[in-house]
Design a protein around this motif. Structure first.
Motif, PDB file in Angstrom:
ATOM      1  N   TYR A 344      16.952  -1.592  -3.173  1.00 28.62           N
ATOM      2  CA  TYR A 344      15.889  -1.056  -2.967  1.00 28.62           C
ATOM      3  C   TYR A 344      15.365   0.152  -3.675  1.00 28.62           C
ATOM      4  O   TYR A 344      16.417   0.571  -3.969  1.00 28.62           O
ATOM      5  CB  TYR A 344      15.393  -0.899  -1.187  1.00 28.62           C
ATOM      6  CG  TYR A 344      14.168  -0.048  -0.574  1.00 28.62           C
ATOM      7  CD1 TYR A 344      13.440  -1.174  -0.325  1.00 28.62           C
ATOM      8  CD2 TYR A 344      14.649   1.070  -0.929  1.00 28.62           C
ATOM      9  CE1 TYR A 344      11.913   0.011  -0.205  1.00 28.62           C
ATOM     10  CE2 TYR A 344      13.173   2.071  -0.157  1.00 28.62           C
ATOM     11  CZ  TYR A 344      12.341   1.414  -0.555  1.00 28.62           C
ATOM     12  OH  TYR A 344      10.629   1.719  -0.051  1.00 28.62           O
ATOM     13  N   SER A 345      14.206   0.340  -3.966  1.00 33.52           N
ATOM     14  CA  SER A 345      14.485   1.591  -5.235  1.00 33.52           C
ATOM     15  C   SER A 345      12.751   1.552  -4.669  1.00 33.52           C
ATOM     16  O   SER A 345      12.461   3.463  -4.304  1.00 33.52           O
ATOM     17  CB  SER A 345      13.421   0.963  -6.056  1.00 33.52           C
ATOM     18  OG  SER A 345      12.486   2.196  -7.049  1.00 33.52           O
ATOM     19  N   ILE A 346      11.368   1.497  -3.939  1.00 31.47           N
ATOM     20  CA  ILE A 346      10.753   1.929  -3.573  1.00 31.47           C
ATOM     21  C   ILE A 346       8.842   1.114  -2.799  1.00 31.47           C
ATOM     22  O   ILE A 346       9.877   0.024  -3.152  1.00 31.47           O
ATOM     23  CB  ILE A 346      10.014   3.588  -4.973  1.00 31.47           C
ATOM     24  CG1 ILE A 346       8.801   3.657  -4.419  1.00 31.47           C
ATOM     25  CG2 ILE A 346       9.062   2.183  -5.577  1.00 31.47           C
ATOM     26  CD1 ILE A 346       8.543   5.323  -4.937  1.00 31.47           C
ATOM     27  N   THR A 347       8.656   2.072  -2.121  1.00 28.85           N
ATOM     28  CA  THR A 347       7.043   0.465  -1.126  1.00 28.85           C
ATOM     29  C   THR A 347       6.085   0.849  -2.274  1.00 28.85           C
ATOM     30  O   THR A 347       5.793   2.367  -1.583  1.00 28.85           O
ATOM     31  CB  THR A 347       7.090   1.003  -0.228  1.00 28.85           C
ATOM     32  OG1 THR A 347       8.633   0.579   0.309  1.00 28.85           O
ATOM     33  CG2 THR A 347       5.796   0.046   0.678  1.00 28.85           C
ATOM     34  N   ASN A 348       5.082   0.428  -3.441  1.00 31.89           N
ATOM     35  CA  ASN A 348       4.561   1.158  -3.456  1.00 31.89           C
ATOM     36  C   ASN A 348       3.125   0.904  -2.622  1.00 31.89           C
ATOM     37  O   ASN A 348       3.104   0.771  -1.660  1.00 31.89           O
ATOM     38  CB  ASN A 348       4.053   0.078  -4.618  1.00 31.89           C
ATOM     39  CG  ASN A 348       3.604  -1.426  -4.635  1.00 31.89           C
ATOM     40  OD1 ASN A 348       3.428  -1.411  -2.935  1.00 31.89           O
ATOM     41  ND2 ASN A 348       3.993  -1.754  -5.299  1.00 31.89           N
ATOM     42  N   LYS A 349       1.932   1.575  -3.025  1.00 30.57           N
ATOM     43  CA  LYS A 349       1.071   1.950  -2.145  1.00 30.57           C
ATOM     44  C   LYS A 349      -0.116   0.437  -1.989  1.00 30.57           C
ATOM     45  O   LYS A 349      -0.894  -0.052  -0.745  1.00 30.57           O
ATOM     46  CB  LYS A 349       0.036   2.760  -3.108  1.00 30.57           C
ATOM     47  CG  LYS A 349      -0.715   2.238  -4.165  1.00 30.57           C
ATOM     48  CD  LYS A 349      -1.739   2.649  -4.616  1.00 30.57           C
ATOM     49  CE  LYS A 349      -2.165   2.738  -6.013  1.00 30.57           C
ATOM     50  NZ  LYS A 349      -3.091   3.366  -7.016  1.00 30.57           N
ATOM     51  N   LEU A 350       0.676  -1.133  -2.084  1.00 36.31           N
ATOM     52  CA  LEU A 350      -0.150  -2.230  -1.867  1.00 36.31           C
ATOM     53  C   LEU A 350       0.676  -3.048  -1.135  1.00 36.31           C
ATOM     54  O   LEU A 350       0.281  -3.773  -0.323  1.00 36.31           O
ATOM     55  CB  LEU A 350      -0.302  -2.984  -3.153  1.00 36.31           C
ATOM     56  CG  LEU A 350      -1.109  -2.464  -4.861  1.00 36.31           C
ATOM     57  CD1 LEU A 350      -0.356  -3.166  -5.796  1.00 36.31           C
ATOM     58  CD2 LEU A 350      -2.590  -2.573  -4.406  1.00 36.31           C
ATOM     59  N   GLY A 351       1.709  -2.321  -0.666  1.00 36.21           N
ATOM     60  CA  GLY A 351       2.752  -2.327   0.423  1.00 36.21           C
ATOM     61  C   GLY A 351       3.597  -2.907   0.185  1.00 36.21           C
ATOM     62  O   GLY A 351       4.145  -3.972   1.046  1.00 36.21           O
TER      63      GLY A 351
END
Length: 499
Positions: A344-351
Motif C-alpha cells: 500500500y502506498s496512498i489513498t488518492n482523492k478519487l477514493g
C-alpha cells in the motif's frame, strides 16, 4: 372492364358509435381506465370566474392521440380529429361540434400545466391502474438510459468553462477516504469549499484552484447537453434515465442533459424509485455502464441485488489482467504472478488505494514485459475503498442461477420499451426546448406506452373470459349428453383450458 361509379353525395344514417369498429384502438383505451381521474388533478389550476373552459379531459386525450398514434404535431392532430370518427368518438365530440384549435393546448400548457405536477400525476395514476390489473411485477426492475435528439443545431454553440459538479456521494466518499488514510498513518484530505466561494467576487470568474472543465453549450437550447457516444452522431440531446418491470411497464423516468453520464444520472432516479417502491423491489438489472463502486454500494446497502454483465478488463493486449494479481485482504497488499508483493502506498482523492511494487524486484523480473512499461520499472495497481461491493456484484451475484434467468430479460424489457417509444411514440427527436418541457413530454410518452400495453392486455383478458364462459356452457351441455359425444367433449375441454 367494369368501372365503378363512386358517389360522394351519399347520406349515411348512422351514429359515430355505430361507425367506429368494436376492436379499434380507441375503444381499448377507453375501456381500460376511467378518465375522470384528471378532473381533481387540475381543479386547482382553473378559475371559478370567466367564460367556460375547454374540458381538461378532452385536452389531455388530444395529447394521448398525438402520442399513441405517433402523429407528432398538435396542429396535424387537430386536423386528423376533424375527419377521423374514431378520434371524435374517443374525445366525445359530435360531427357538428368544432374541434379545439391546436393553439389551445399550447396556451393551456403555458398558463396552467407548465409549472404543475399534473404530468407526473397522470403517469402515476395510469401506472397504479396497471398495478391494480395485476400486470406490473415490481420484484425485478430493469434500468437503462436513452438519448433523445434535441431541437438544436449542433453547429451553433459556445465553449464554456464550468465547475465540475459535486457528486451525490462525494461527502460519504471523503469520510471513507480519510478513515482509510488515518488507518495507514496518512494525513486526511480537506473537504472542498462551498460553491459560492469558488468564484472571484471582483471578476465573477472561477478561481484558479477550482476543478473545471470545458463544455459545449447550445445557443438554441442551452439546457440540452452535447451527446457523443461510440459511433453515434455527435449532437445536442436529452437523456432519459428509465426503469421498467419485466412486462415492459415503465415505472419511472428522469430527464437530464445529454452530456450527463448514465452512472451520474442514476442516483437521483434511483432515489425517486426507492421513495415510491423500495419495499417491492428486490432486484435491479443494469448494463455494464453502471458497474461503479458507488452504485454497487448504494444498491447492496438497500438490501437489493444488482444483476450486471461481465465487463472485460481495459488492459492492453499481451499484459497481465488485474485479476491475475491476487489481493490479500488480511495484509492489505497485492501479490503479482512472480510472487512479489505490491504494498500500500496512498489513498488518492478519487477514493482509490494505490499499491506499488519494489522497482528492484521488477528490474530482473521475467514477466516485466507483460506487467508494466513504466520507466522506473514499478507496477501500480489501484483498488477503490468500496471495491468489495463491486466484487460482490461481479464475482458472486453474476455467477448465480438467478442471474442467468433474469439478466437476459433486460433486452426483452427496457430495450424493447425504448425501441417501441422511438419508433411509434416520437421519442427519437424532440421539438420542445428546455429540460422541464422534455421531462413532461417523456412522462407522457411513457404513460401512453403503459396505457396502450394495459389496454391491449385488459381487452384480451376480457375477450378470453367471454369465450371461456361460452365454451364452459357448451362443455356442460355435451357432458350431460350420451357417451357418443365424448370426443367433442374432450376437444372442448382442451380448448377451454388453453383459453
Amino acid at each position: 372492364m367494369i368501372r365503378r361509379n363512386c358517389k360522394n353525395d351519399t347520406i349515411i344514417l348512422n351514429t359515430i358509435e355505430g361507425l367506429v369498429p368494436q376492436d379499434h384502438e380507441v375503444r381499448k383505451l377507453e375501456s381500460c381506465i376511467d378518465w375522470s381521474f384528471i378532473y381533481p388533478l387540475v381543479e386547482h389550476l382553473y378559475s371559478d370566474f370567466g367564460r367556460p373552459s375547454i374540458d381538461p379531459v378532452v385536452l389531455f386525450k388530444m395529447l394521448f392521440i398525438n402520442i399513441v398514434f405517433g402523429i407528432g404535431s398538435m396542429r396535424k392532430t387537430c386536423k386528423e380529429i376533424q375527419v377521423n370518427l374514431a378520434y371524435r368518438w374517443f374525445l366525445g365530440i359530435s360531427m357538428d361540434e368544432q374541434v379545439p384549435n391546436y393553439s389551445t393546448w399550447s396556451q393551456n400548457y403555458i398558463r396552467r400545466y407548465g409549472d404543475s405536477q399534473v404530468f407526473e400525476q397522470i403517469f402515476d395514476q395510469i401506472l397504479k391502474q396497471a398495478i391494480a390489473y395485476g400486470f406490473v411485477d415490481m420484484e425485478t426492475v430493469f434500468g437503462d438510459s436513452t438519448h433523445q435528439k434535441a431541437n438544436a443545431n449542433k453547429n451553433k454553440h459556445i465553449d464554456e468553462e464550468v465547475m465540475i459538479a459535486k457528486k451525490i456521494y462525494e461527502d460519504e466518499l471523503l469520510d471513507e477516504i480519510n478513515k482509510d488514510r488515518e488507518k495507514h498513518g496518512k494525513k486526511p484530505l480537506k473537504a472542498n469549499e462551498k460553491e459560492e466561494l469558488n468564484y472571484d467576487e471582483e471578476t465573477g470568474k472561477l478561481k484558479k484552484d477550482v476543478e473545471t472543465k470545458h463544455i459545449k453549450v447550445s445557443k438554441t437550447d442551452p439546457e440540452s447537453g452535447c451527446f457523443h457516444k461510440g459511433e453515434k452522431e455527435k449532437c445536442f440531446a436529452y437523456s432519459h434515465q428509465t426503469f421498467c418491470d419485466k412486462n415492459g411497464f415503465v415505472i419511472l423516468s428522469l430527464c437530464v442533459p445529454g452530456n450527463v453520464h448514465d452512472s451520474v444520472s442514476f442516483f437521483p432516479a434511483y432515489q425517486k424509485l426507492n421513495d415510491k417502491y423500495k419495499d417491492q423491489i428486490k432486484n435491479l438489472c443494469l448494463d455494464a455502464g453502471y458497474i461503479t463502486p458507488a452504485i454497487c454500494k448504494t444498491i447492496v446497502e438497500n438490501k437489493q441485488k444488482m444483476y450486471a454483465p461481465y465487463k472485460r478488463p481495459m488492459t492492453k493486449k499481451g499484459f497481465f489482467k488485474k485479476y491475475e494479481y491476487v489481493y490479500d485482504e488480511e495484509y492489505d497488499c497485492y501479490i503479482c504472478p512472480n510472487i512479489k508483493i505490491l504494498e500500500y502506498s496512498i489513498t488518492n482523492k478519487l477514493g482509490y488505494k494505490e499499491y506499488k511494487s519494489n522497482p528492484e524486484d521488477c528490474k530482473n523480473c521475467p514477466f516485466l514485459n507483460k506487467c508494466t512499461q513504466s520507466r522506473n520499472h514499478q507496477k501500480v495497481i489501484t483498488r477503490h475503498v468500496w471495491e468489495e461491493y463491486r466484487e460482490e456484484v461481479i464475482d458472486e451475484i453474476r455467477h448465480t442461477p438467478e442471474w442467468k434467468e433474469l439478466y437476459p430479460k433486460r433486452k426483452e424489457s427496457i430495450e424493447r420499451v425504448f425501441g417501441d417509444c422511438k419508433e411509434h411514440h416520437n421519442l427519437r427527436y424532440t421539438r420542445l426546448r428546455g429540460l422541464q418541457k422534455n421531462q413532461h413530454q417523456a412522462l407522457m410518452i411513457f404513460a401512453c406506452h403503459n396505457l396502450k400495453r394495459m389496454a391491449r392486455w385488459s381487452w384480451k383478458t376480457s375477450s378470453n373470459s367471454i369465450i371461456k364462459r361460452m365454451f364452459s356452457i357448451i362443455f356442460r351441455i355435451f357432458k350431460a349428453r350420451e357417451k357418443r359425444y365424448s370426443i367433442w367433449s374432450t376437444t372442448l375441454s382442451t380448448v377451454w383450458h388453453c383459453l
